[in-house]
Design an enzyme around this catalytic site. Structure first.
Site, PDB file in Angstrom:
ATOM      1  N   GLY A   1       0.817  -1.266  -0.141  1.00 43.13           N
ATOM      2  CA  GLY A   1      -0.169   0.042  -0.137  1.00 43.13           C
ATOM      3  C   GLY A   1       0.852   1.194  -0.008  1.00 43.13           C
TER       4      GLY A   1
ATOM      5  N   ARG B   1       1.027   5.841  -1.830  1.00 44.18           N
ATOM      6  CA  ARG B   1       0.439   6.907  -1.089  1.00 44.18           C
ATOM      7  C   ARG B   1       0.150   6.998   0.231  1.00 44.18           C
ATOM      8  NH1 ARG B   1      -3.226   4.189  -3.886  1.00 44.18           N
ATOM      9  NH2 ARG B   1      -2.570   5.187  -6.032  1.00 44.18           N
TER      10      ARG B   1
ATOM     11  N   ASP C   1      -2.003  -7.601  -5.791  1.00 42.97           N
ATOM     12  CA  ASP C   1      -3.192  -7.621  -5.039  1.00 42.97           C
ATOM     13  C   ASP C   1      -2.794  -8.406  -3.889  1.00 42.97           C
ATOM     14  OD1 ASP C   1      -5.593  -8.267  -3.734  1.00 42.97           O
ATOM     15  OD2 ASP C   1      -6.517  -8.872  -5.339  1.00 42.97           O
ATOM     16  N   VAL C   2      -2.677  -7.828  -2.687  1.00 51.00           N
ATOM     17  CA  VAL C   2      -2.272  -8.591  -1.442  1.00 51.00           C
ATOM     18  C   VAL C   2      -3.045  -9.590  -0.850  1.00 51.00           C
ATOM     19  CG1 VAL C   2      -0.494  -6.822  -0.670  1.00 51.00           C
ATOM     20  CG2 VAL C   2      -2.855  -6.943   0.201  1.00 51.00           C
TER      21      VAL C   2
ATOM     22  N   TYR D   1     -13.670  -2.695   9.130  1.00 57.98           N
ATOM     23  CA  TYR D   1     -12.568  -2.127   9.486  1.00 57.98           C
ATOM     24  C   TYR D   1     -11.797  -2.172  10.925  1.00 57.98           C
ATOM     25  CZ  TYR D   1      -8.567   1.517   9.061  1.00 57.98           C
ATOM     26  OH  TYR D   1      -7.399   2.225   8.893  1.00 57.98           O
ATOM     27  N   ALA D   2     -12.807  -2.084  12.079  1.00 62.64           N
ATOM     28  CA  ALA D   2     -12.256  -2.208  13.305  1.00 62.64           C
ATOM     29  C   ALA D   2     -12.101  -3.616  13.747  1.00 62.64           C
ATOM     30  CB  ALA D   2     -13.355  -1.752  14.357  1.00 62.64           C
TER      31      ALA D   2
ATOM     32  N   LYS E   1      -8.422  -4.246  11.986  1.00 61.95           N
ATOM     33  CA  LYS E   1      -7.551  -3.658  12.660  1.00 61.95           C
ATOM     34  C   LYS E   1      -7.066  -4.340  14.266  1.00 61.95           C
ATOM     35  CE  LYS E   1      -5.970  -1.030   9.310  1.00 61.95           C
ATOM     36  NZ  LYS E   1      -4.463  -1.395   8.915  1.00 61.95           N
TER      37      LYS E   1
END
Length: 251
Positions: A11, A14, A61-62, A152-153, A156
């Protein structure tokens, strides 16, 4: 002269990833700049090369197992065996739970968690052979919970458990694994968040600043400094840690 370390940053076209790649290049590492679009990766790699460093850009694409294997093979062939890995690739598909689609959930978990797993599994073989390695995974303050970010939470928070387990399993090979959990960082991703909630980015930053003890929002360089420490020789006795870089206490 010691052999130059080779780092992979995902990633990295940017935002935080690009900031970390630039910093590690400044620290003297050779960089593999990975992102979904190779043309975007090449821009950062070319910037590093023009500054006197060694770097290549790779489109990857990971979340794709074969793509990851191909990327790591290219890194070994063009730069050398990688012994530093920064798992930064990520996307957001924010929505309240009742509006969140299965695709929104899967896409975020696949990039953040599956991607970190696939990259780490592929790179650790080179680290264990070298008896030295540094893994830095990007978590987030959202791991503590954040409205509209169930996917997302969860991803992460998962990154933190993944990191601690890597530290336990890989420590005997001279490999450390740590996580950085950024707070509000000025990136394209936070700009996208502002657009999603219908507010000007400057207003979003101003509102965030009001609740950040150091009275400013973060920048990619703030995360890059932390990554530089974790990757350093001096951080060999620091492993399994989650460092919140958020301008104040969290949790």
């Amino acid at each position: 002269m010691t052999e130059q370390r080779v780092a992979i940053v995902t990633g990295a076209a940017r935002g935080i990833g690009a900031g970390v790649a630039r910093r590690l290049a400044h620290d003297g590492l050779a960089l593999a700049v990975l992102d979904l679009e190779e043309s975007a990766s090449n821009l950062v790699a070319e910037e590093i090369v023009s500054g006197g460093g060694r770097a290549i850009g790779i489109g990857t694409d990971v979340s794709d197992e074969q793509a990851v294997a191909h990327a790591v093979t290219r890194v070994v062939a063009e730069l050398g065996p990688p012994t530093v890995l920064i798992n930064n690739a990520g996307i957001i598909r924010d929505n309240l739970l009742f509006k969140m689609t299965t695709d929104d959930w899967d896409a975020v978990l696949n990039v953040h968690l599956r991607g970190a797993f696939l990259m780490t599994r592929a790179v650790q073989a080179h680290m264990t052979k070298a008896k030295w390695g540094r893994i830095v995974n990007l978590s987030s303050t959202s791991a503590l919970g954040n409205r509209g970010q169930a996917n997302y939470a969860a991803a992460k928070a998962g990154v933190q458990g993944f990191t601690k387990t890597l530290a336990i399993e890989l420590g005997k090979y001279g490999i450390t694994a740590n996580a950085i959990a950024p707070g509000f960082i000025e990136t394209e991703m936070t700009q996208a968040t502002a657009k999603r909630v219908g507010v000007a980015f400057e207003d979003l930053k101003e509102n965030a600043t009001k609740v950040i003890p150091v009275a400013r929002t973060g920048r990619p360089e703030d995360i890059a400094h932390a990554a530089s420490f974790f990757v350093s020789e001096a951080a060999g006795f620091v492993s399994g840690q989650v460092l919140y870089v958020a301008g104040g206490p969290q949790g």
